[in-house]
Design an enzyme around this catalytic site. Structure first.
Site, short mmCIF file in Angstrom:
data_model
loop_
_atom_site.label_atom_id
_atom_site.label_comp_id
_atom_site.label_asym_id
_atom_site.label_seq_id
_atom_site.Cartn_x
_atom_site.Cartn_y
_atom_site.Cartn_z
N ARG A 185 15.67 0.79 0.49
CA ARG A 185 16.23 1.05 1.81
C ARG A 185 16.87 -0.18 2.45
O ARG A 185 16.31 -1.28 2.42
CB ARG A 185 15.16 1.62 2.73
CG ARG A 185 13.83 0.90 2.74
CD ARG A 185 12.77 1.76 3.40
NE ARG A 185 11.48 1.10 3.41
CZ ARG A 185 10.79 0.84 4.50
NH1 ARG A 185 11.26 1.16 5.67
NH2 ARG A 185 9.62 0.27 4.43
N ARG A 225 11.24 0.16 -0.66
CA ARG A 225 11.13 -1.27 -0.29
C ARG A 225 12.52 -1.78 0.09
O ARG A 225 13.53 -1.31 -0.45
CB ARG A 225 10.57 -2.09 -1.44
CG ARG A 225 10.58 -3.60 -1.13
CD ARG A 225 9.95 -4.43 -2.22
NE ARG A 225 10.26 -5.85 -2.03
CZ ARG A 225 9.73 -6.83 -2.74
NH1 ARG A 225 8.85 -6.56 -3.69
NH2 ARG A 225 10.08 -8.08 -2.52
N HIS A 226 12.56 -2.73 1.02
CA HIS A 226 13.80 -3.45 1.31
C HIS A 226 14.02 -4.45 0.18
O HIS A 226 13.49 -5.57 0.19
CB HIS A 226 13.70 -4.20 2.64
CG HIS A 226 13.58 -3.30 3.84
ND1 HIS A 226 14.60 -2.46 4.24
CD2 HIS A 226 12.59 -3.12 4.72
CE1 HIS A 226 14.23 -1.80 5.32
NE2 HIS A 226 13.00 -2.18 5.63
N VAL A 227 14.81 -4.09 -0.82
CA VAL A 227 15.04 -4.95 -1.97
C VAL A 227 16.41 -4.63 -2.55
O VAL A 227 16.85 -3.47 -2.55
CB VAL A 227 13.94 -4.76 -3.04
CG1 VAL A 227 13.94 -3.36 -3.61
CG2 VAL A 227 14.05 -5.80 -4.14
#
Length: 402
Positions: free
Chosen positions: A102, A160-162
């Site tokens: 995300r 996950r912010h990745v």
């Protein structure tokens, strides 16, 4: 000497003479042969009709199944009951591995809240990382994370912010990716004010997230930040969305055509769907169609009064629009971001058209004429070094079906 018996002929004639058949025998034989020759024809026509009817029923049932988001609820309840009673092995749907890497301030908290409810309803594992500011990983960190993701019990959805991870590069099965983005300037404004003032969940929320921020930075006017080239409002810090789709290569963080084209290629090859936040209801409807075993019934939840009370708490407070001059500078710094956003928007509308979704498209936040004017009137900005992100230990929050 015994006399040799003459072979029986047709009435005592010469033994070499053929037997003469009677007319009644010929008629009976022709009737039998006619009946048996017509039998395969009748059987083939009947079998053909049966096959066509079965094919029609199969196609109609498949269409009904997809349009309604899966099997009828009563069949799902019966299967769930039998599975518990007789411990039947659960058939995994395809895809059973989904990654939602995300993008920050693009509605991801709204979607994660929905996913927590859907995980309980549809019995899939929702795994959410609590790391919010480490999107770039070393090669060793990439391998460890991908191996850990692959070990999650299926079906699962990992968030996950990745930045994009290429599983196949390390010979690990590639999951299906999904994501949502939004207008780049609106995303930047939302992030700018959220870091300072948080959202409606609580006045102290922003102090917890940014405890080291001094008051002169917290209350810095956004126009000053943009026009005076503060690092937070300059490149490469505002080059934010594209690296999420470009990947972990160092060049993915450099604003330019290379990162832009690689991000587009990854979207076409690895993402099942990338939606736009401005059309969130259509995004949820598309996810319901494409991943019914994860998102079936998501619109009913999203539109429910109970969810609205929770969803309204995620809005950023004290957000306002910069001056036209500041917008001009900011747009020029984000020209690659807008190229990518327009590409995603076109792809999303094309997918809606293929599926037959006839919902009205929402107008963009800024008109194309306005953006063209910004391009012509805006000088090229200075580049600034990107601030290093802190290294945090990855902790997962797992929602397992009960």
């Amino acid at each position: 000497k015994k006399k040799k018996k003459k072979p029986r002929g047709s009435g005592g004639g010469d033994p070499g003479c053929p037997r003469v058949s009677k007319p009644s025998d010929d008629l009976q034989t022709s009737r039998k042969s006619g009946f048996f020759s017509a039998l395969p024809l009748r059987a083939s026509l009947r079998g053909y009709g049966f096959c066509m009817a079965a094919l029609f029923l199969f196609c109609f049932g498949s269409l009904f199944y997809q349009l309604n988001g899966g099997a009828p609820q009563i069949l799902q309840d019966i299967r769930h009951y039998l599975g518990k009673k007789f411990s039947l092995p659960r058939a995994l749907p395809f895809p059973s591995q989904v990654v939602y890497n995300r993008v920050g301030k693009c509605g991801s908290r709204t979607v994660v809240i929905l996913l927590r409810l859907l995980a309980e309803k549809h019995q899939f594992n929702l795994v959410s990382s609590d790391i919010h500011n480490k999107t770039r990983l070393t090669k060793h960190e990439q391998v460890d994370l991908m191996k850990n993701i692959s070990k999650i019990p299926q079906p699962f959805l990992y968030t996950r912010h990745v930045h994009f991870l290429n599983f196949t590069r390390f010979r690990i099965n590639q999951p299906v990716y999904i994501n949502i983005i939004r207008d780049p300037i609106n995303r930047f404004l939302s992030n700018y004010f959220f870091r300072r003032f948080g959202d409606w969940r609580g006045e102290q929320n922003h102090l917890i997230r940014t405890p080291g921020m001094k008051d002169d930075e917290r209350y810095l006017d956004i126009n000053v930040c943009i026009l005076e080239n503060y690092p937070e409002c300059s490149n490469p810090r505002v080059f934010y969305i594209i690296p999420y789709f470009c990947g972990q290569h160092p060049q993915c963080r450099e604003p330019g055509v290379w990162a832009l084209e690689r991000a587009k290629q990854n979207v076409l090859e690895n993402y099942l769907l990338v939606g736009i936040l401005e059309e969130l209801e259509d995004v949820l409807l598309m996810l319901e169609r494409l991943l019914p075993h994860y998102f079936s019934g998501v619109l009913d939840i999203y539109k429910s009064p109970e969810y609205k009370k929770v969803g309204n708490l995620t809005g950023t407070v004290r957000k306002h629009t910069p001056t036209l001059e500041a917008l001009q500078v900011l747009y020029h710094r984000m020209r690659y971001e807008y190229d990518f956003y327009n590409f995603i928007r076109d792809q999303f509308h094309l997918t809606k058209k293929k599926i037959g979704l006839k919902s009205a498209s929402q107008p963009p936040a800024y008109s194309s004429a306005f953006l063209r004017e910004l391009t012509l009137r805006t000088p090229k900005p200075l580049d600034e070094d990107e601030e290093l992100e802190s290294d945090l230990e990855d902790k997962w929050l797992l929602w397992c079906p009960s």
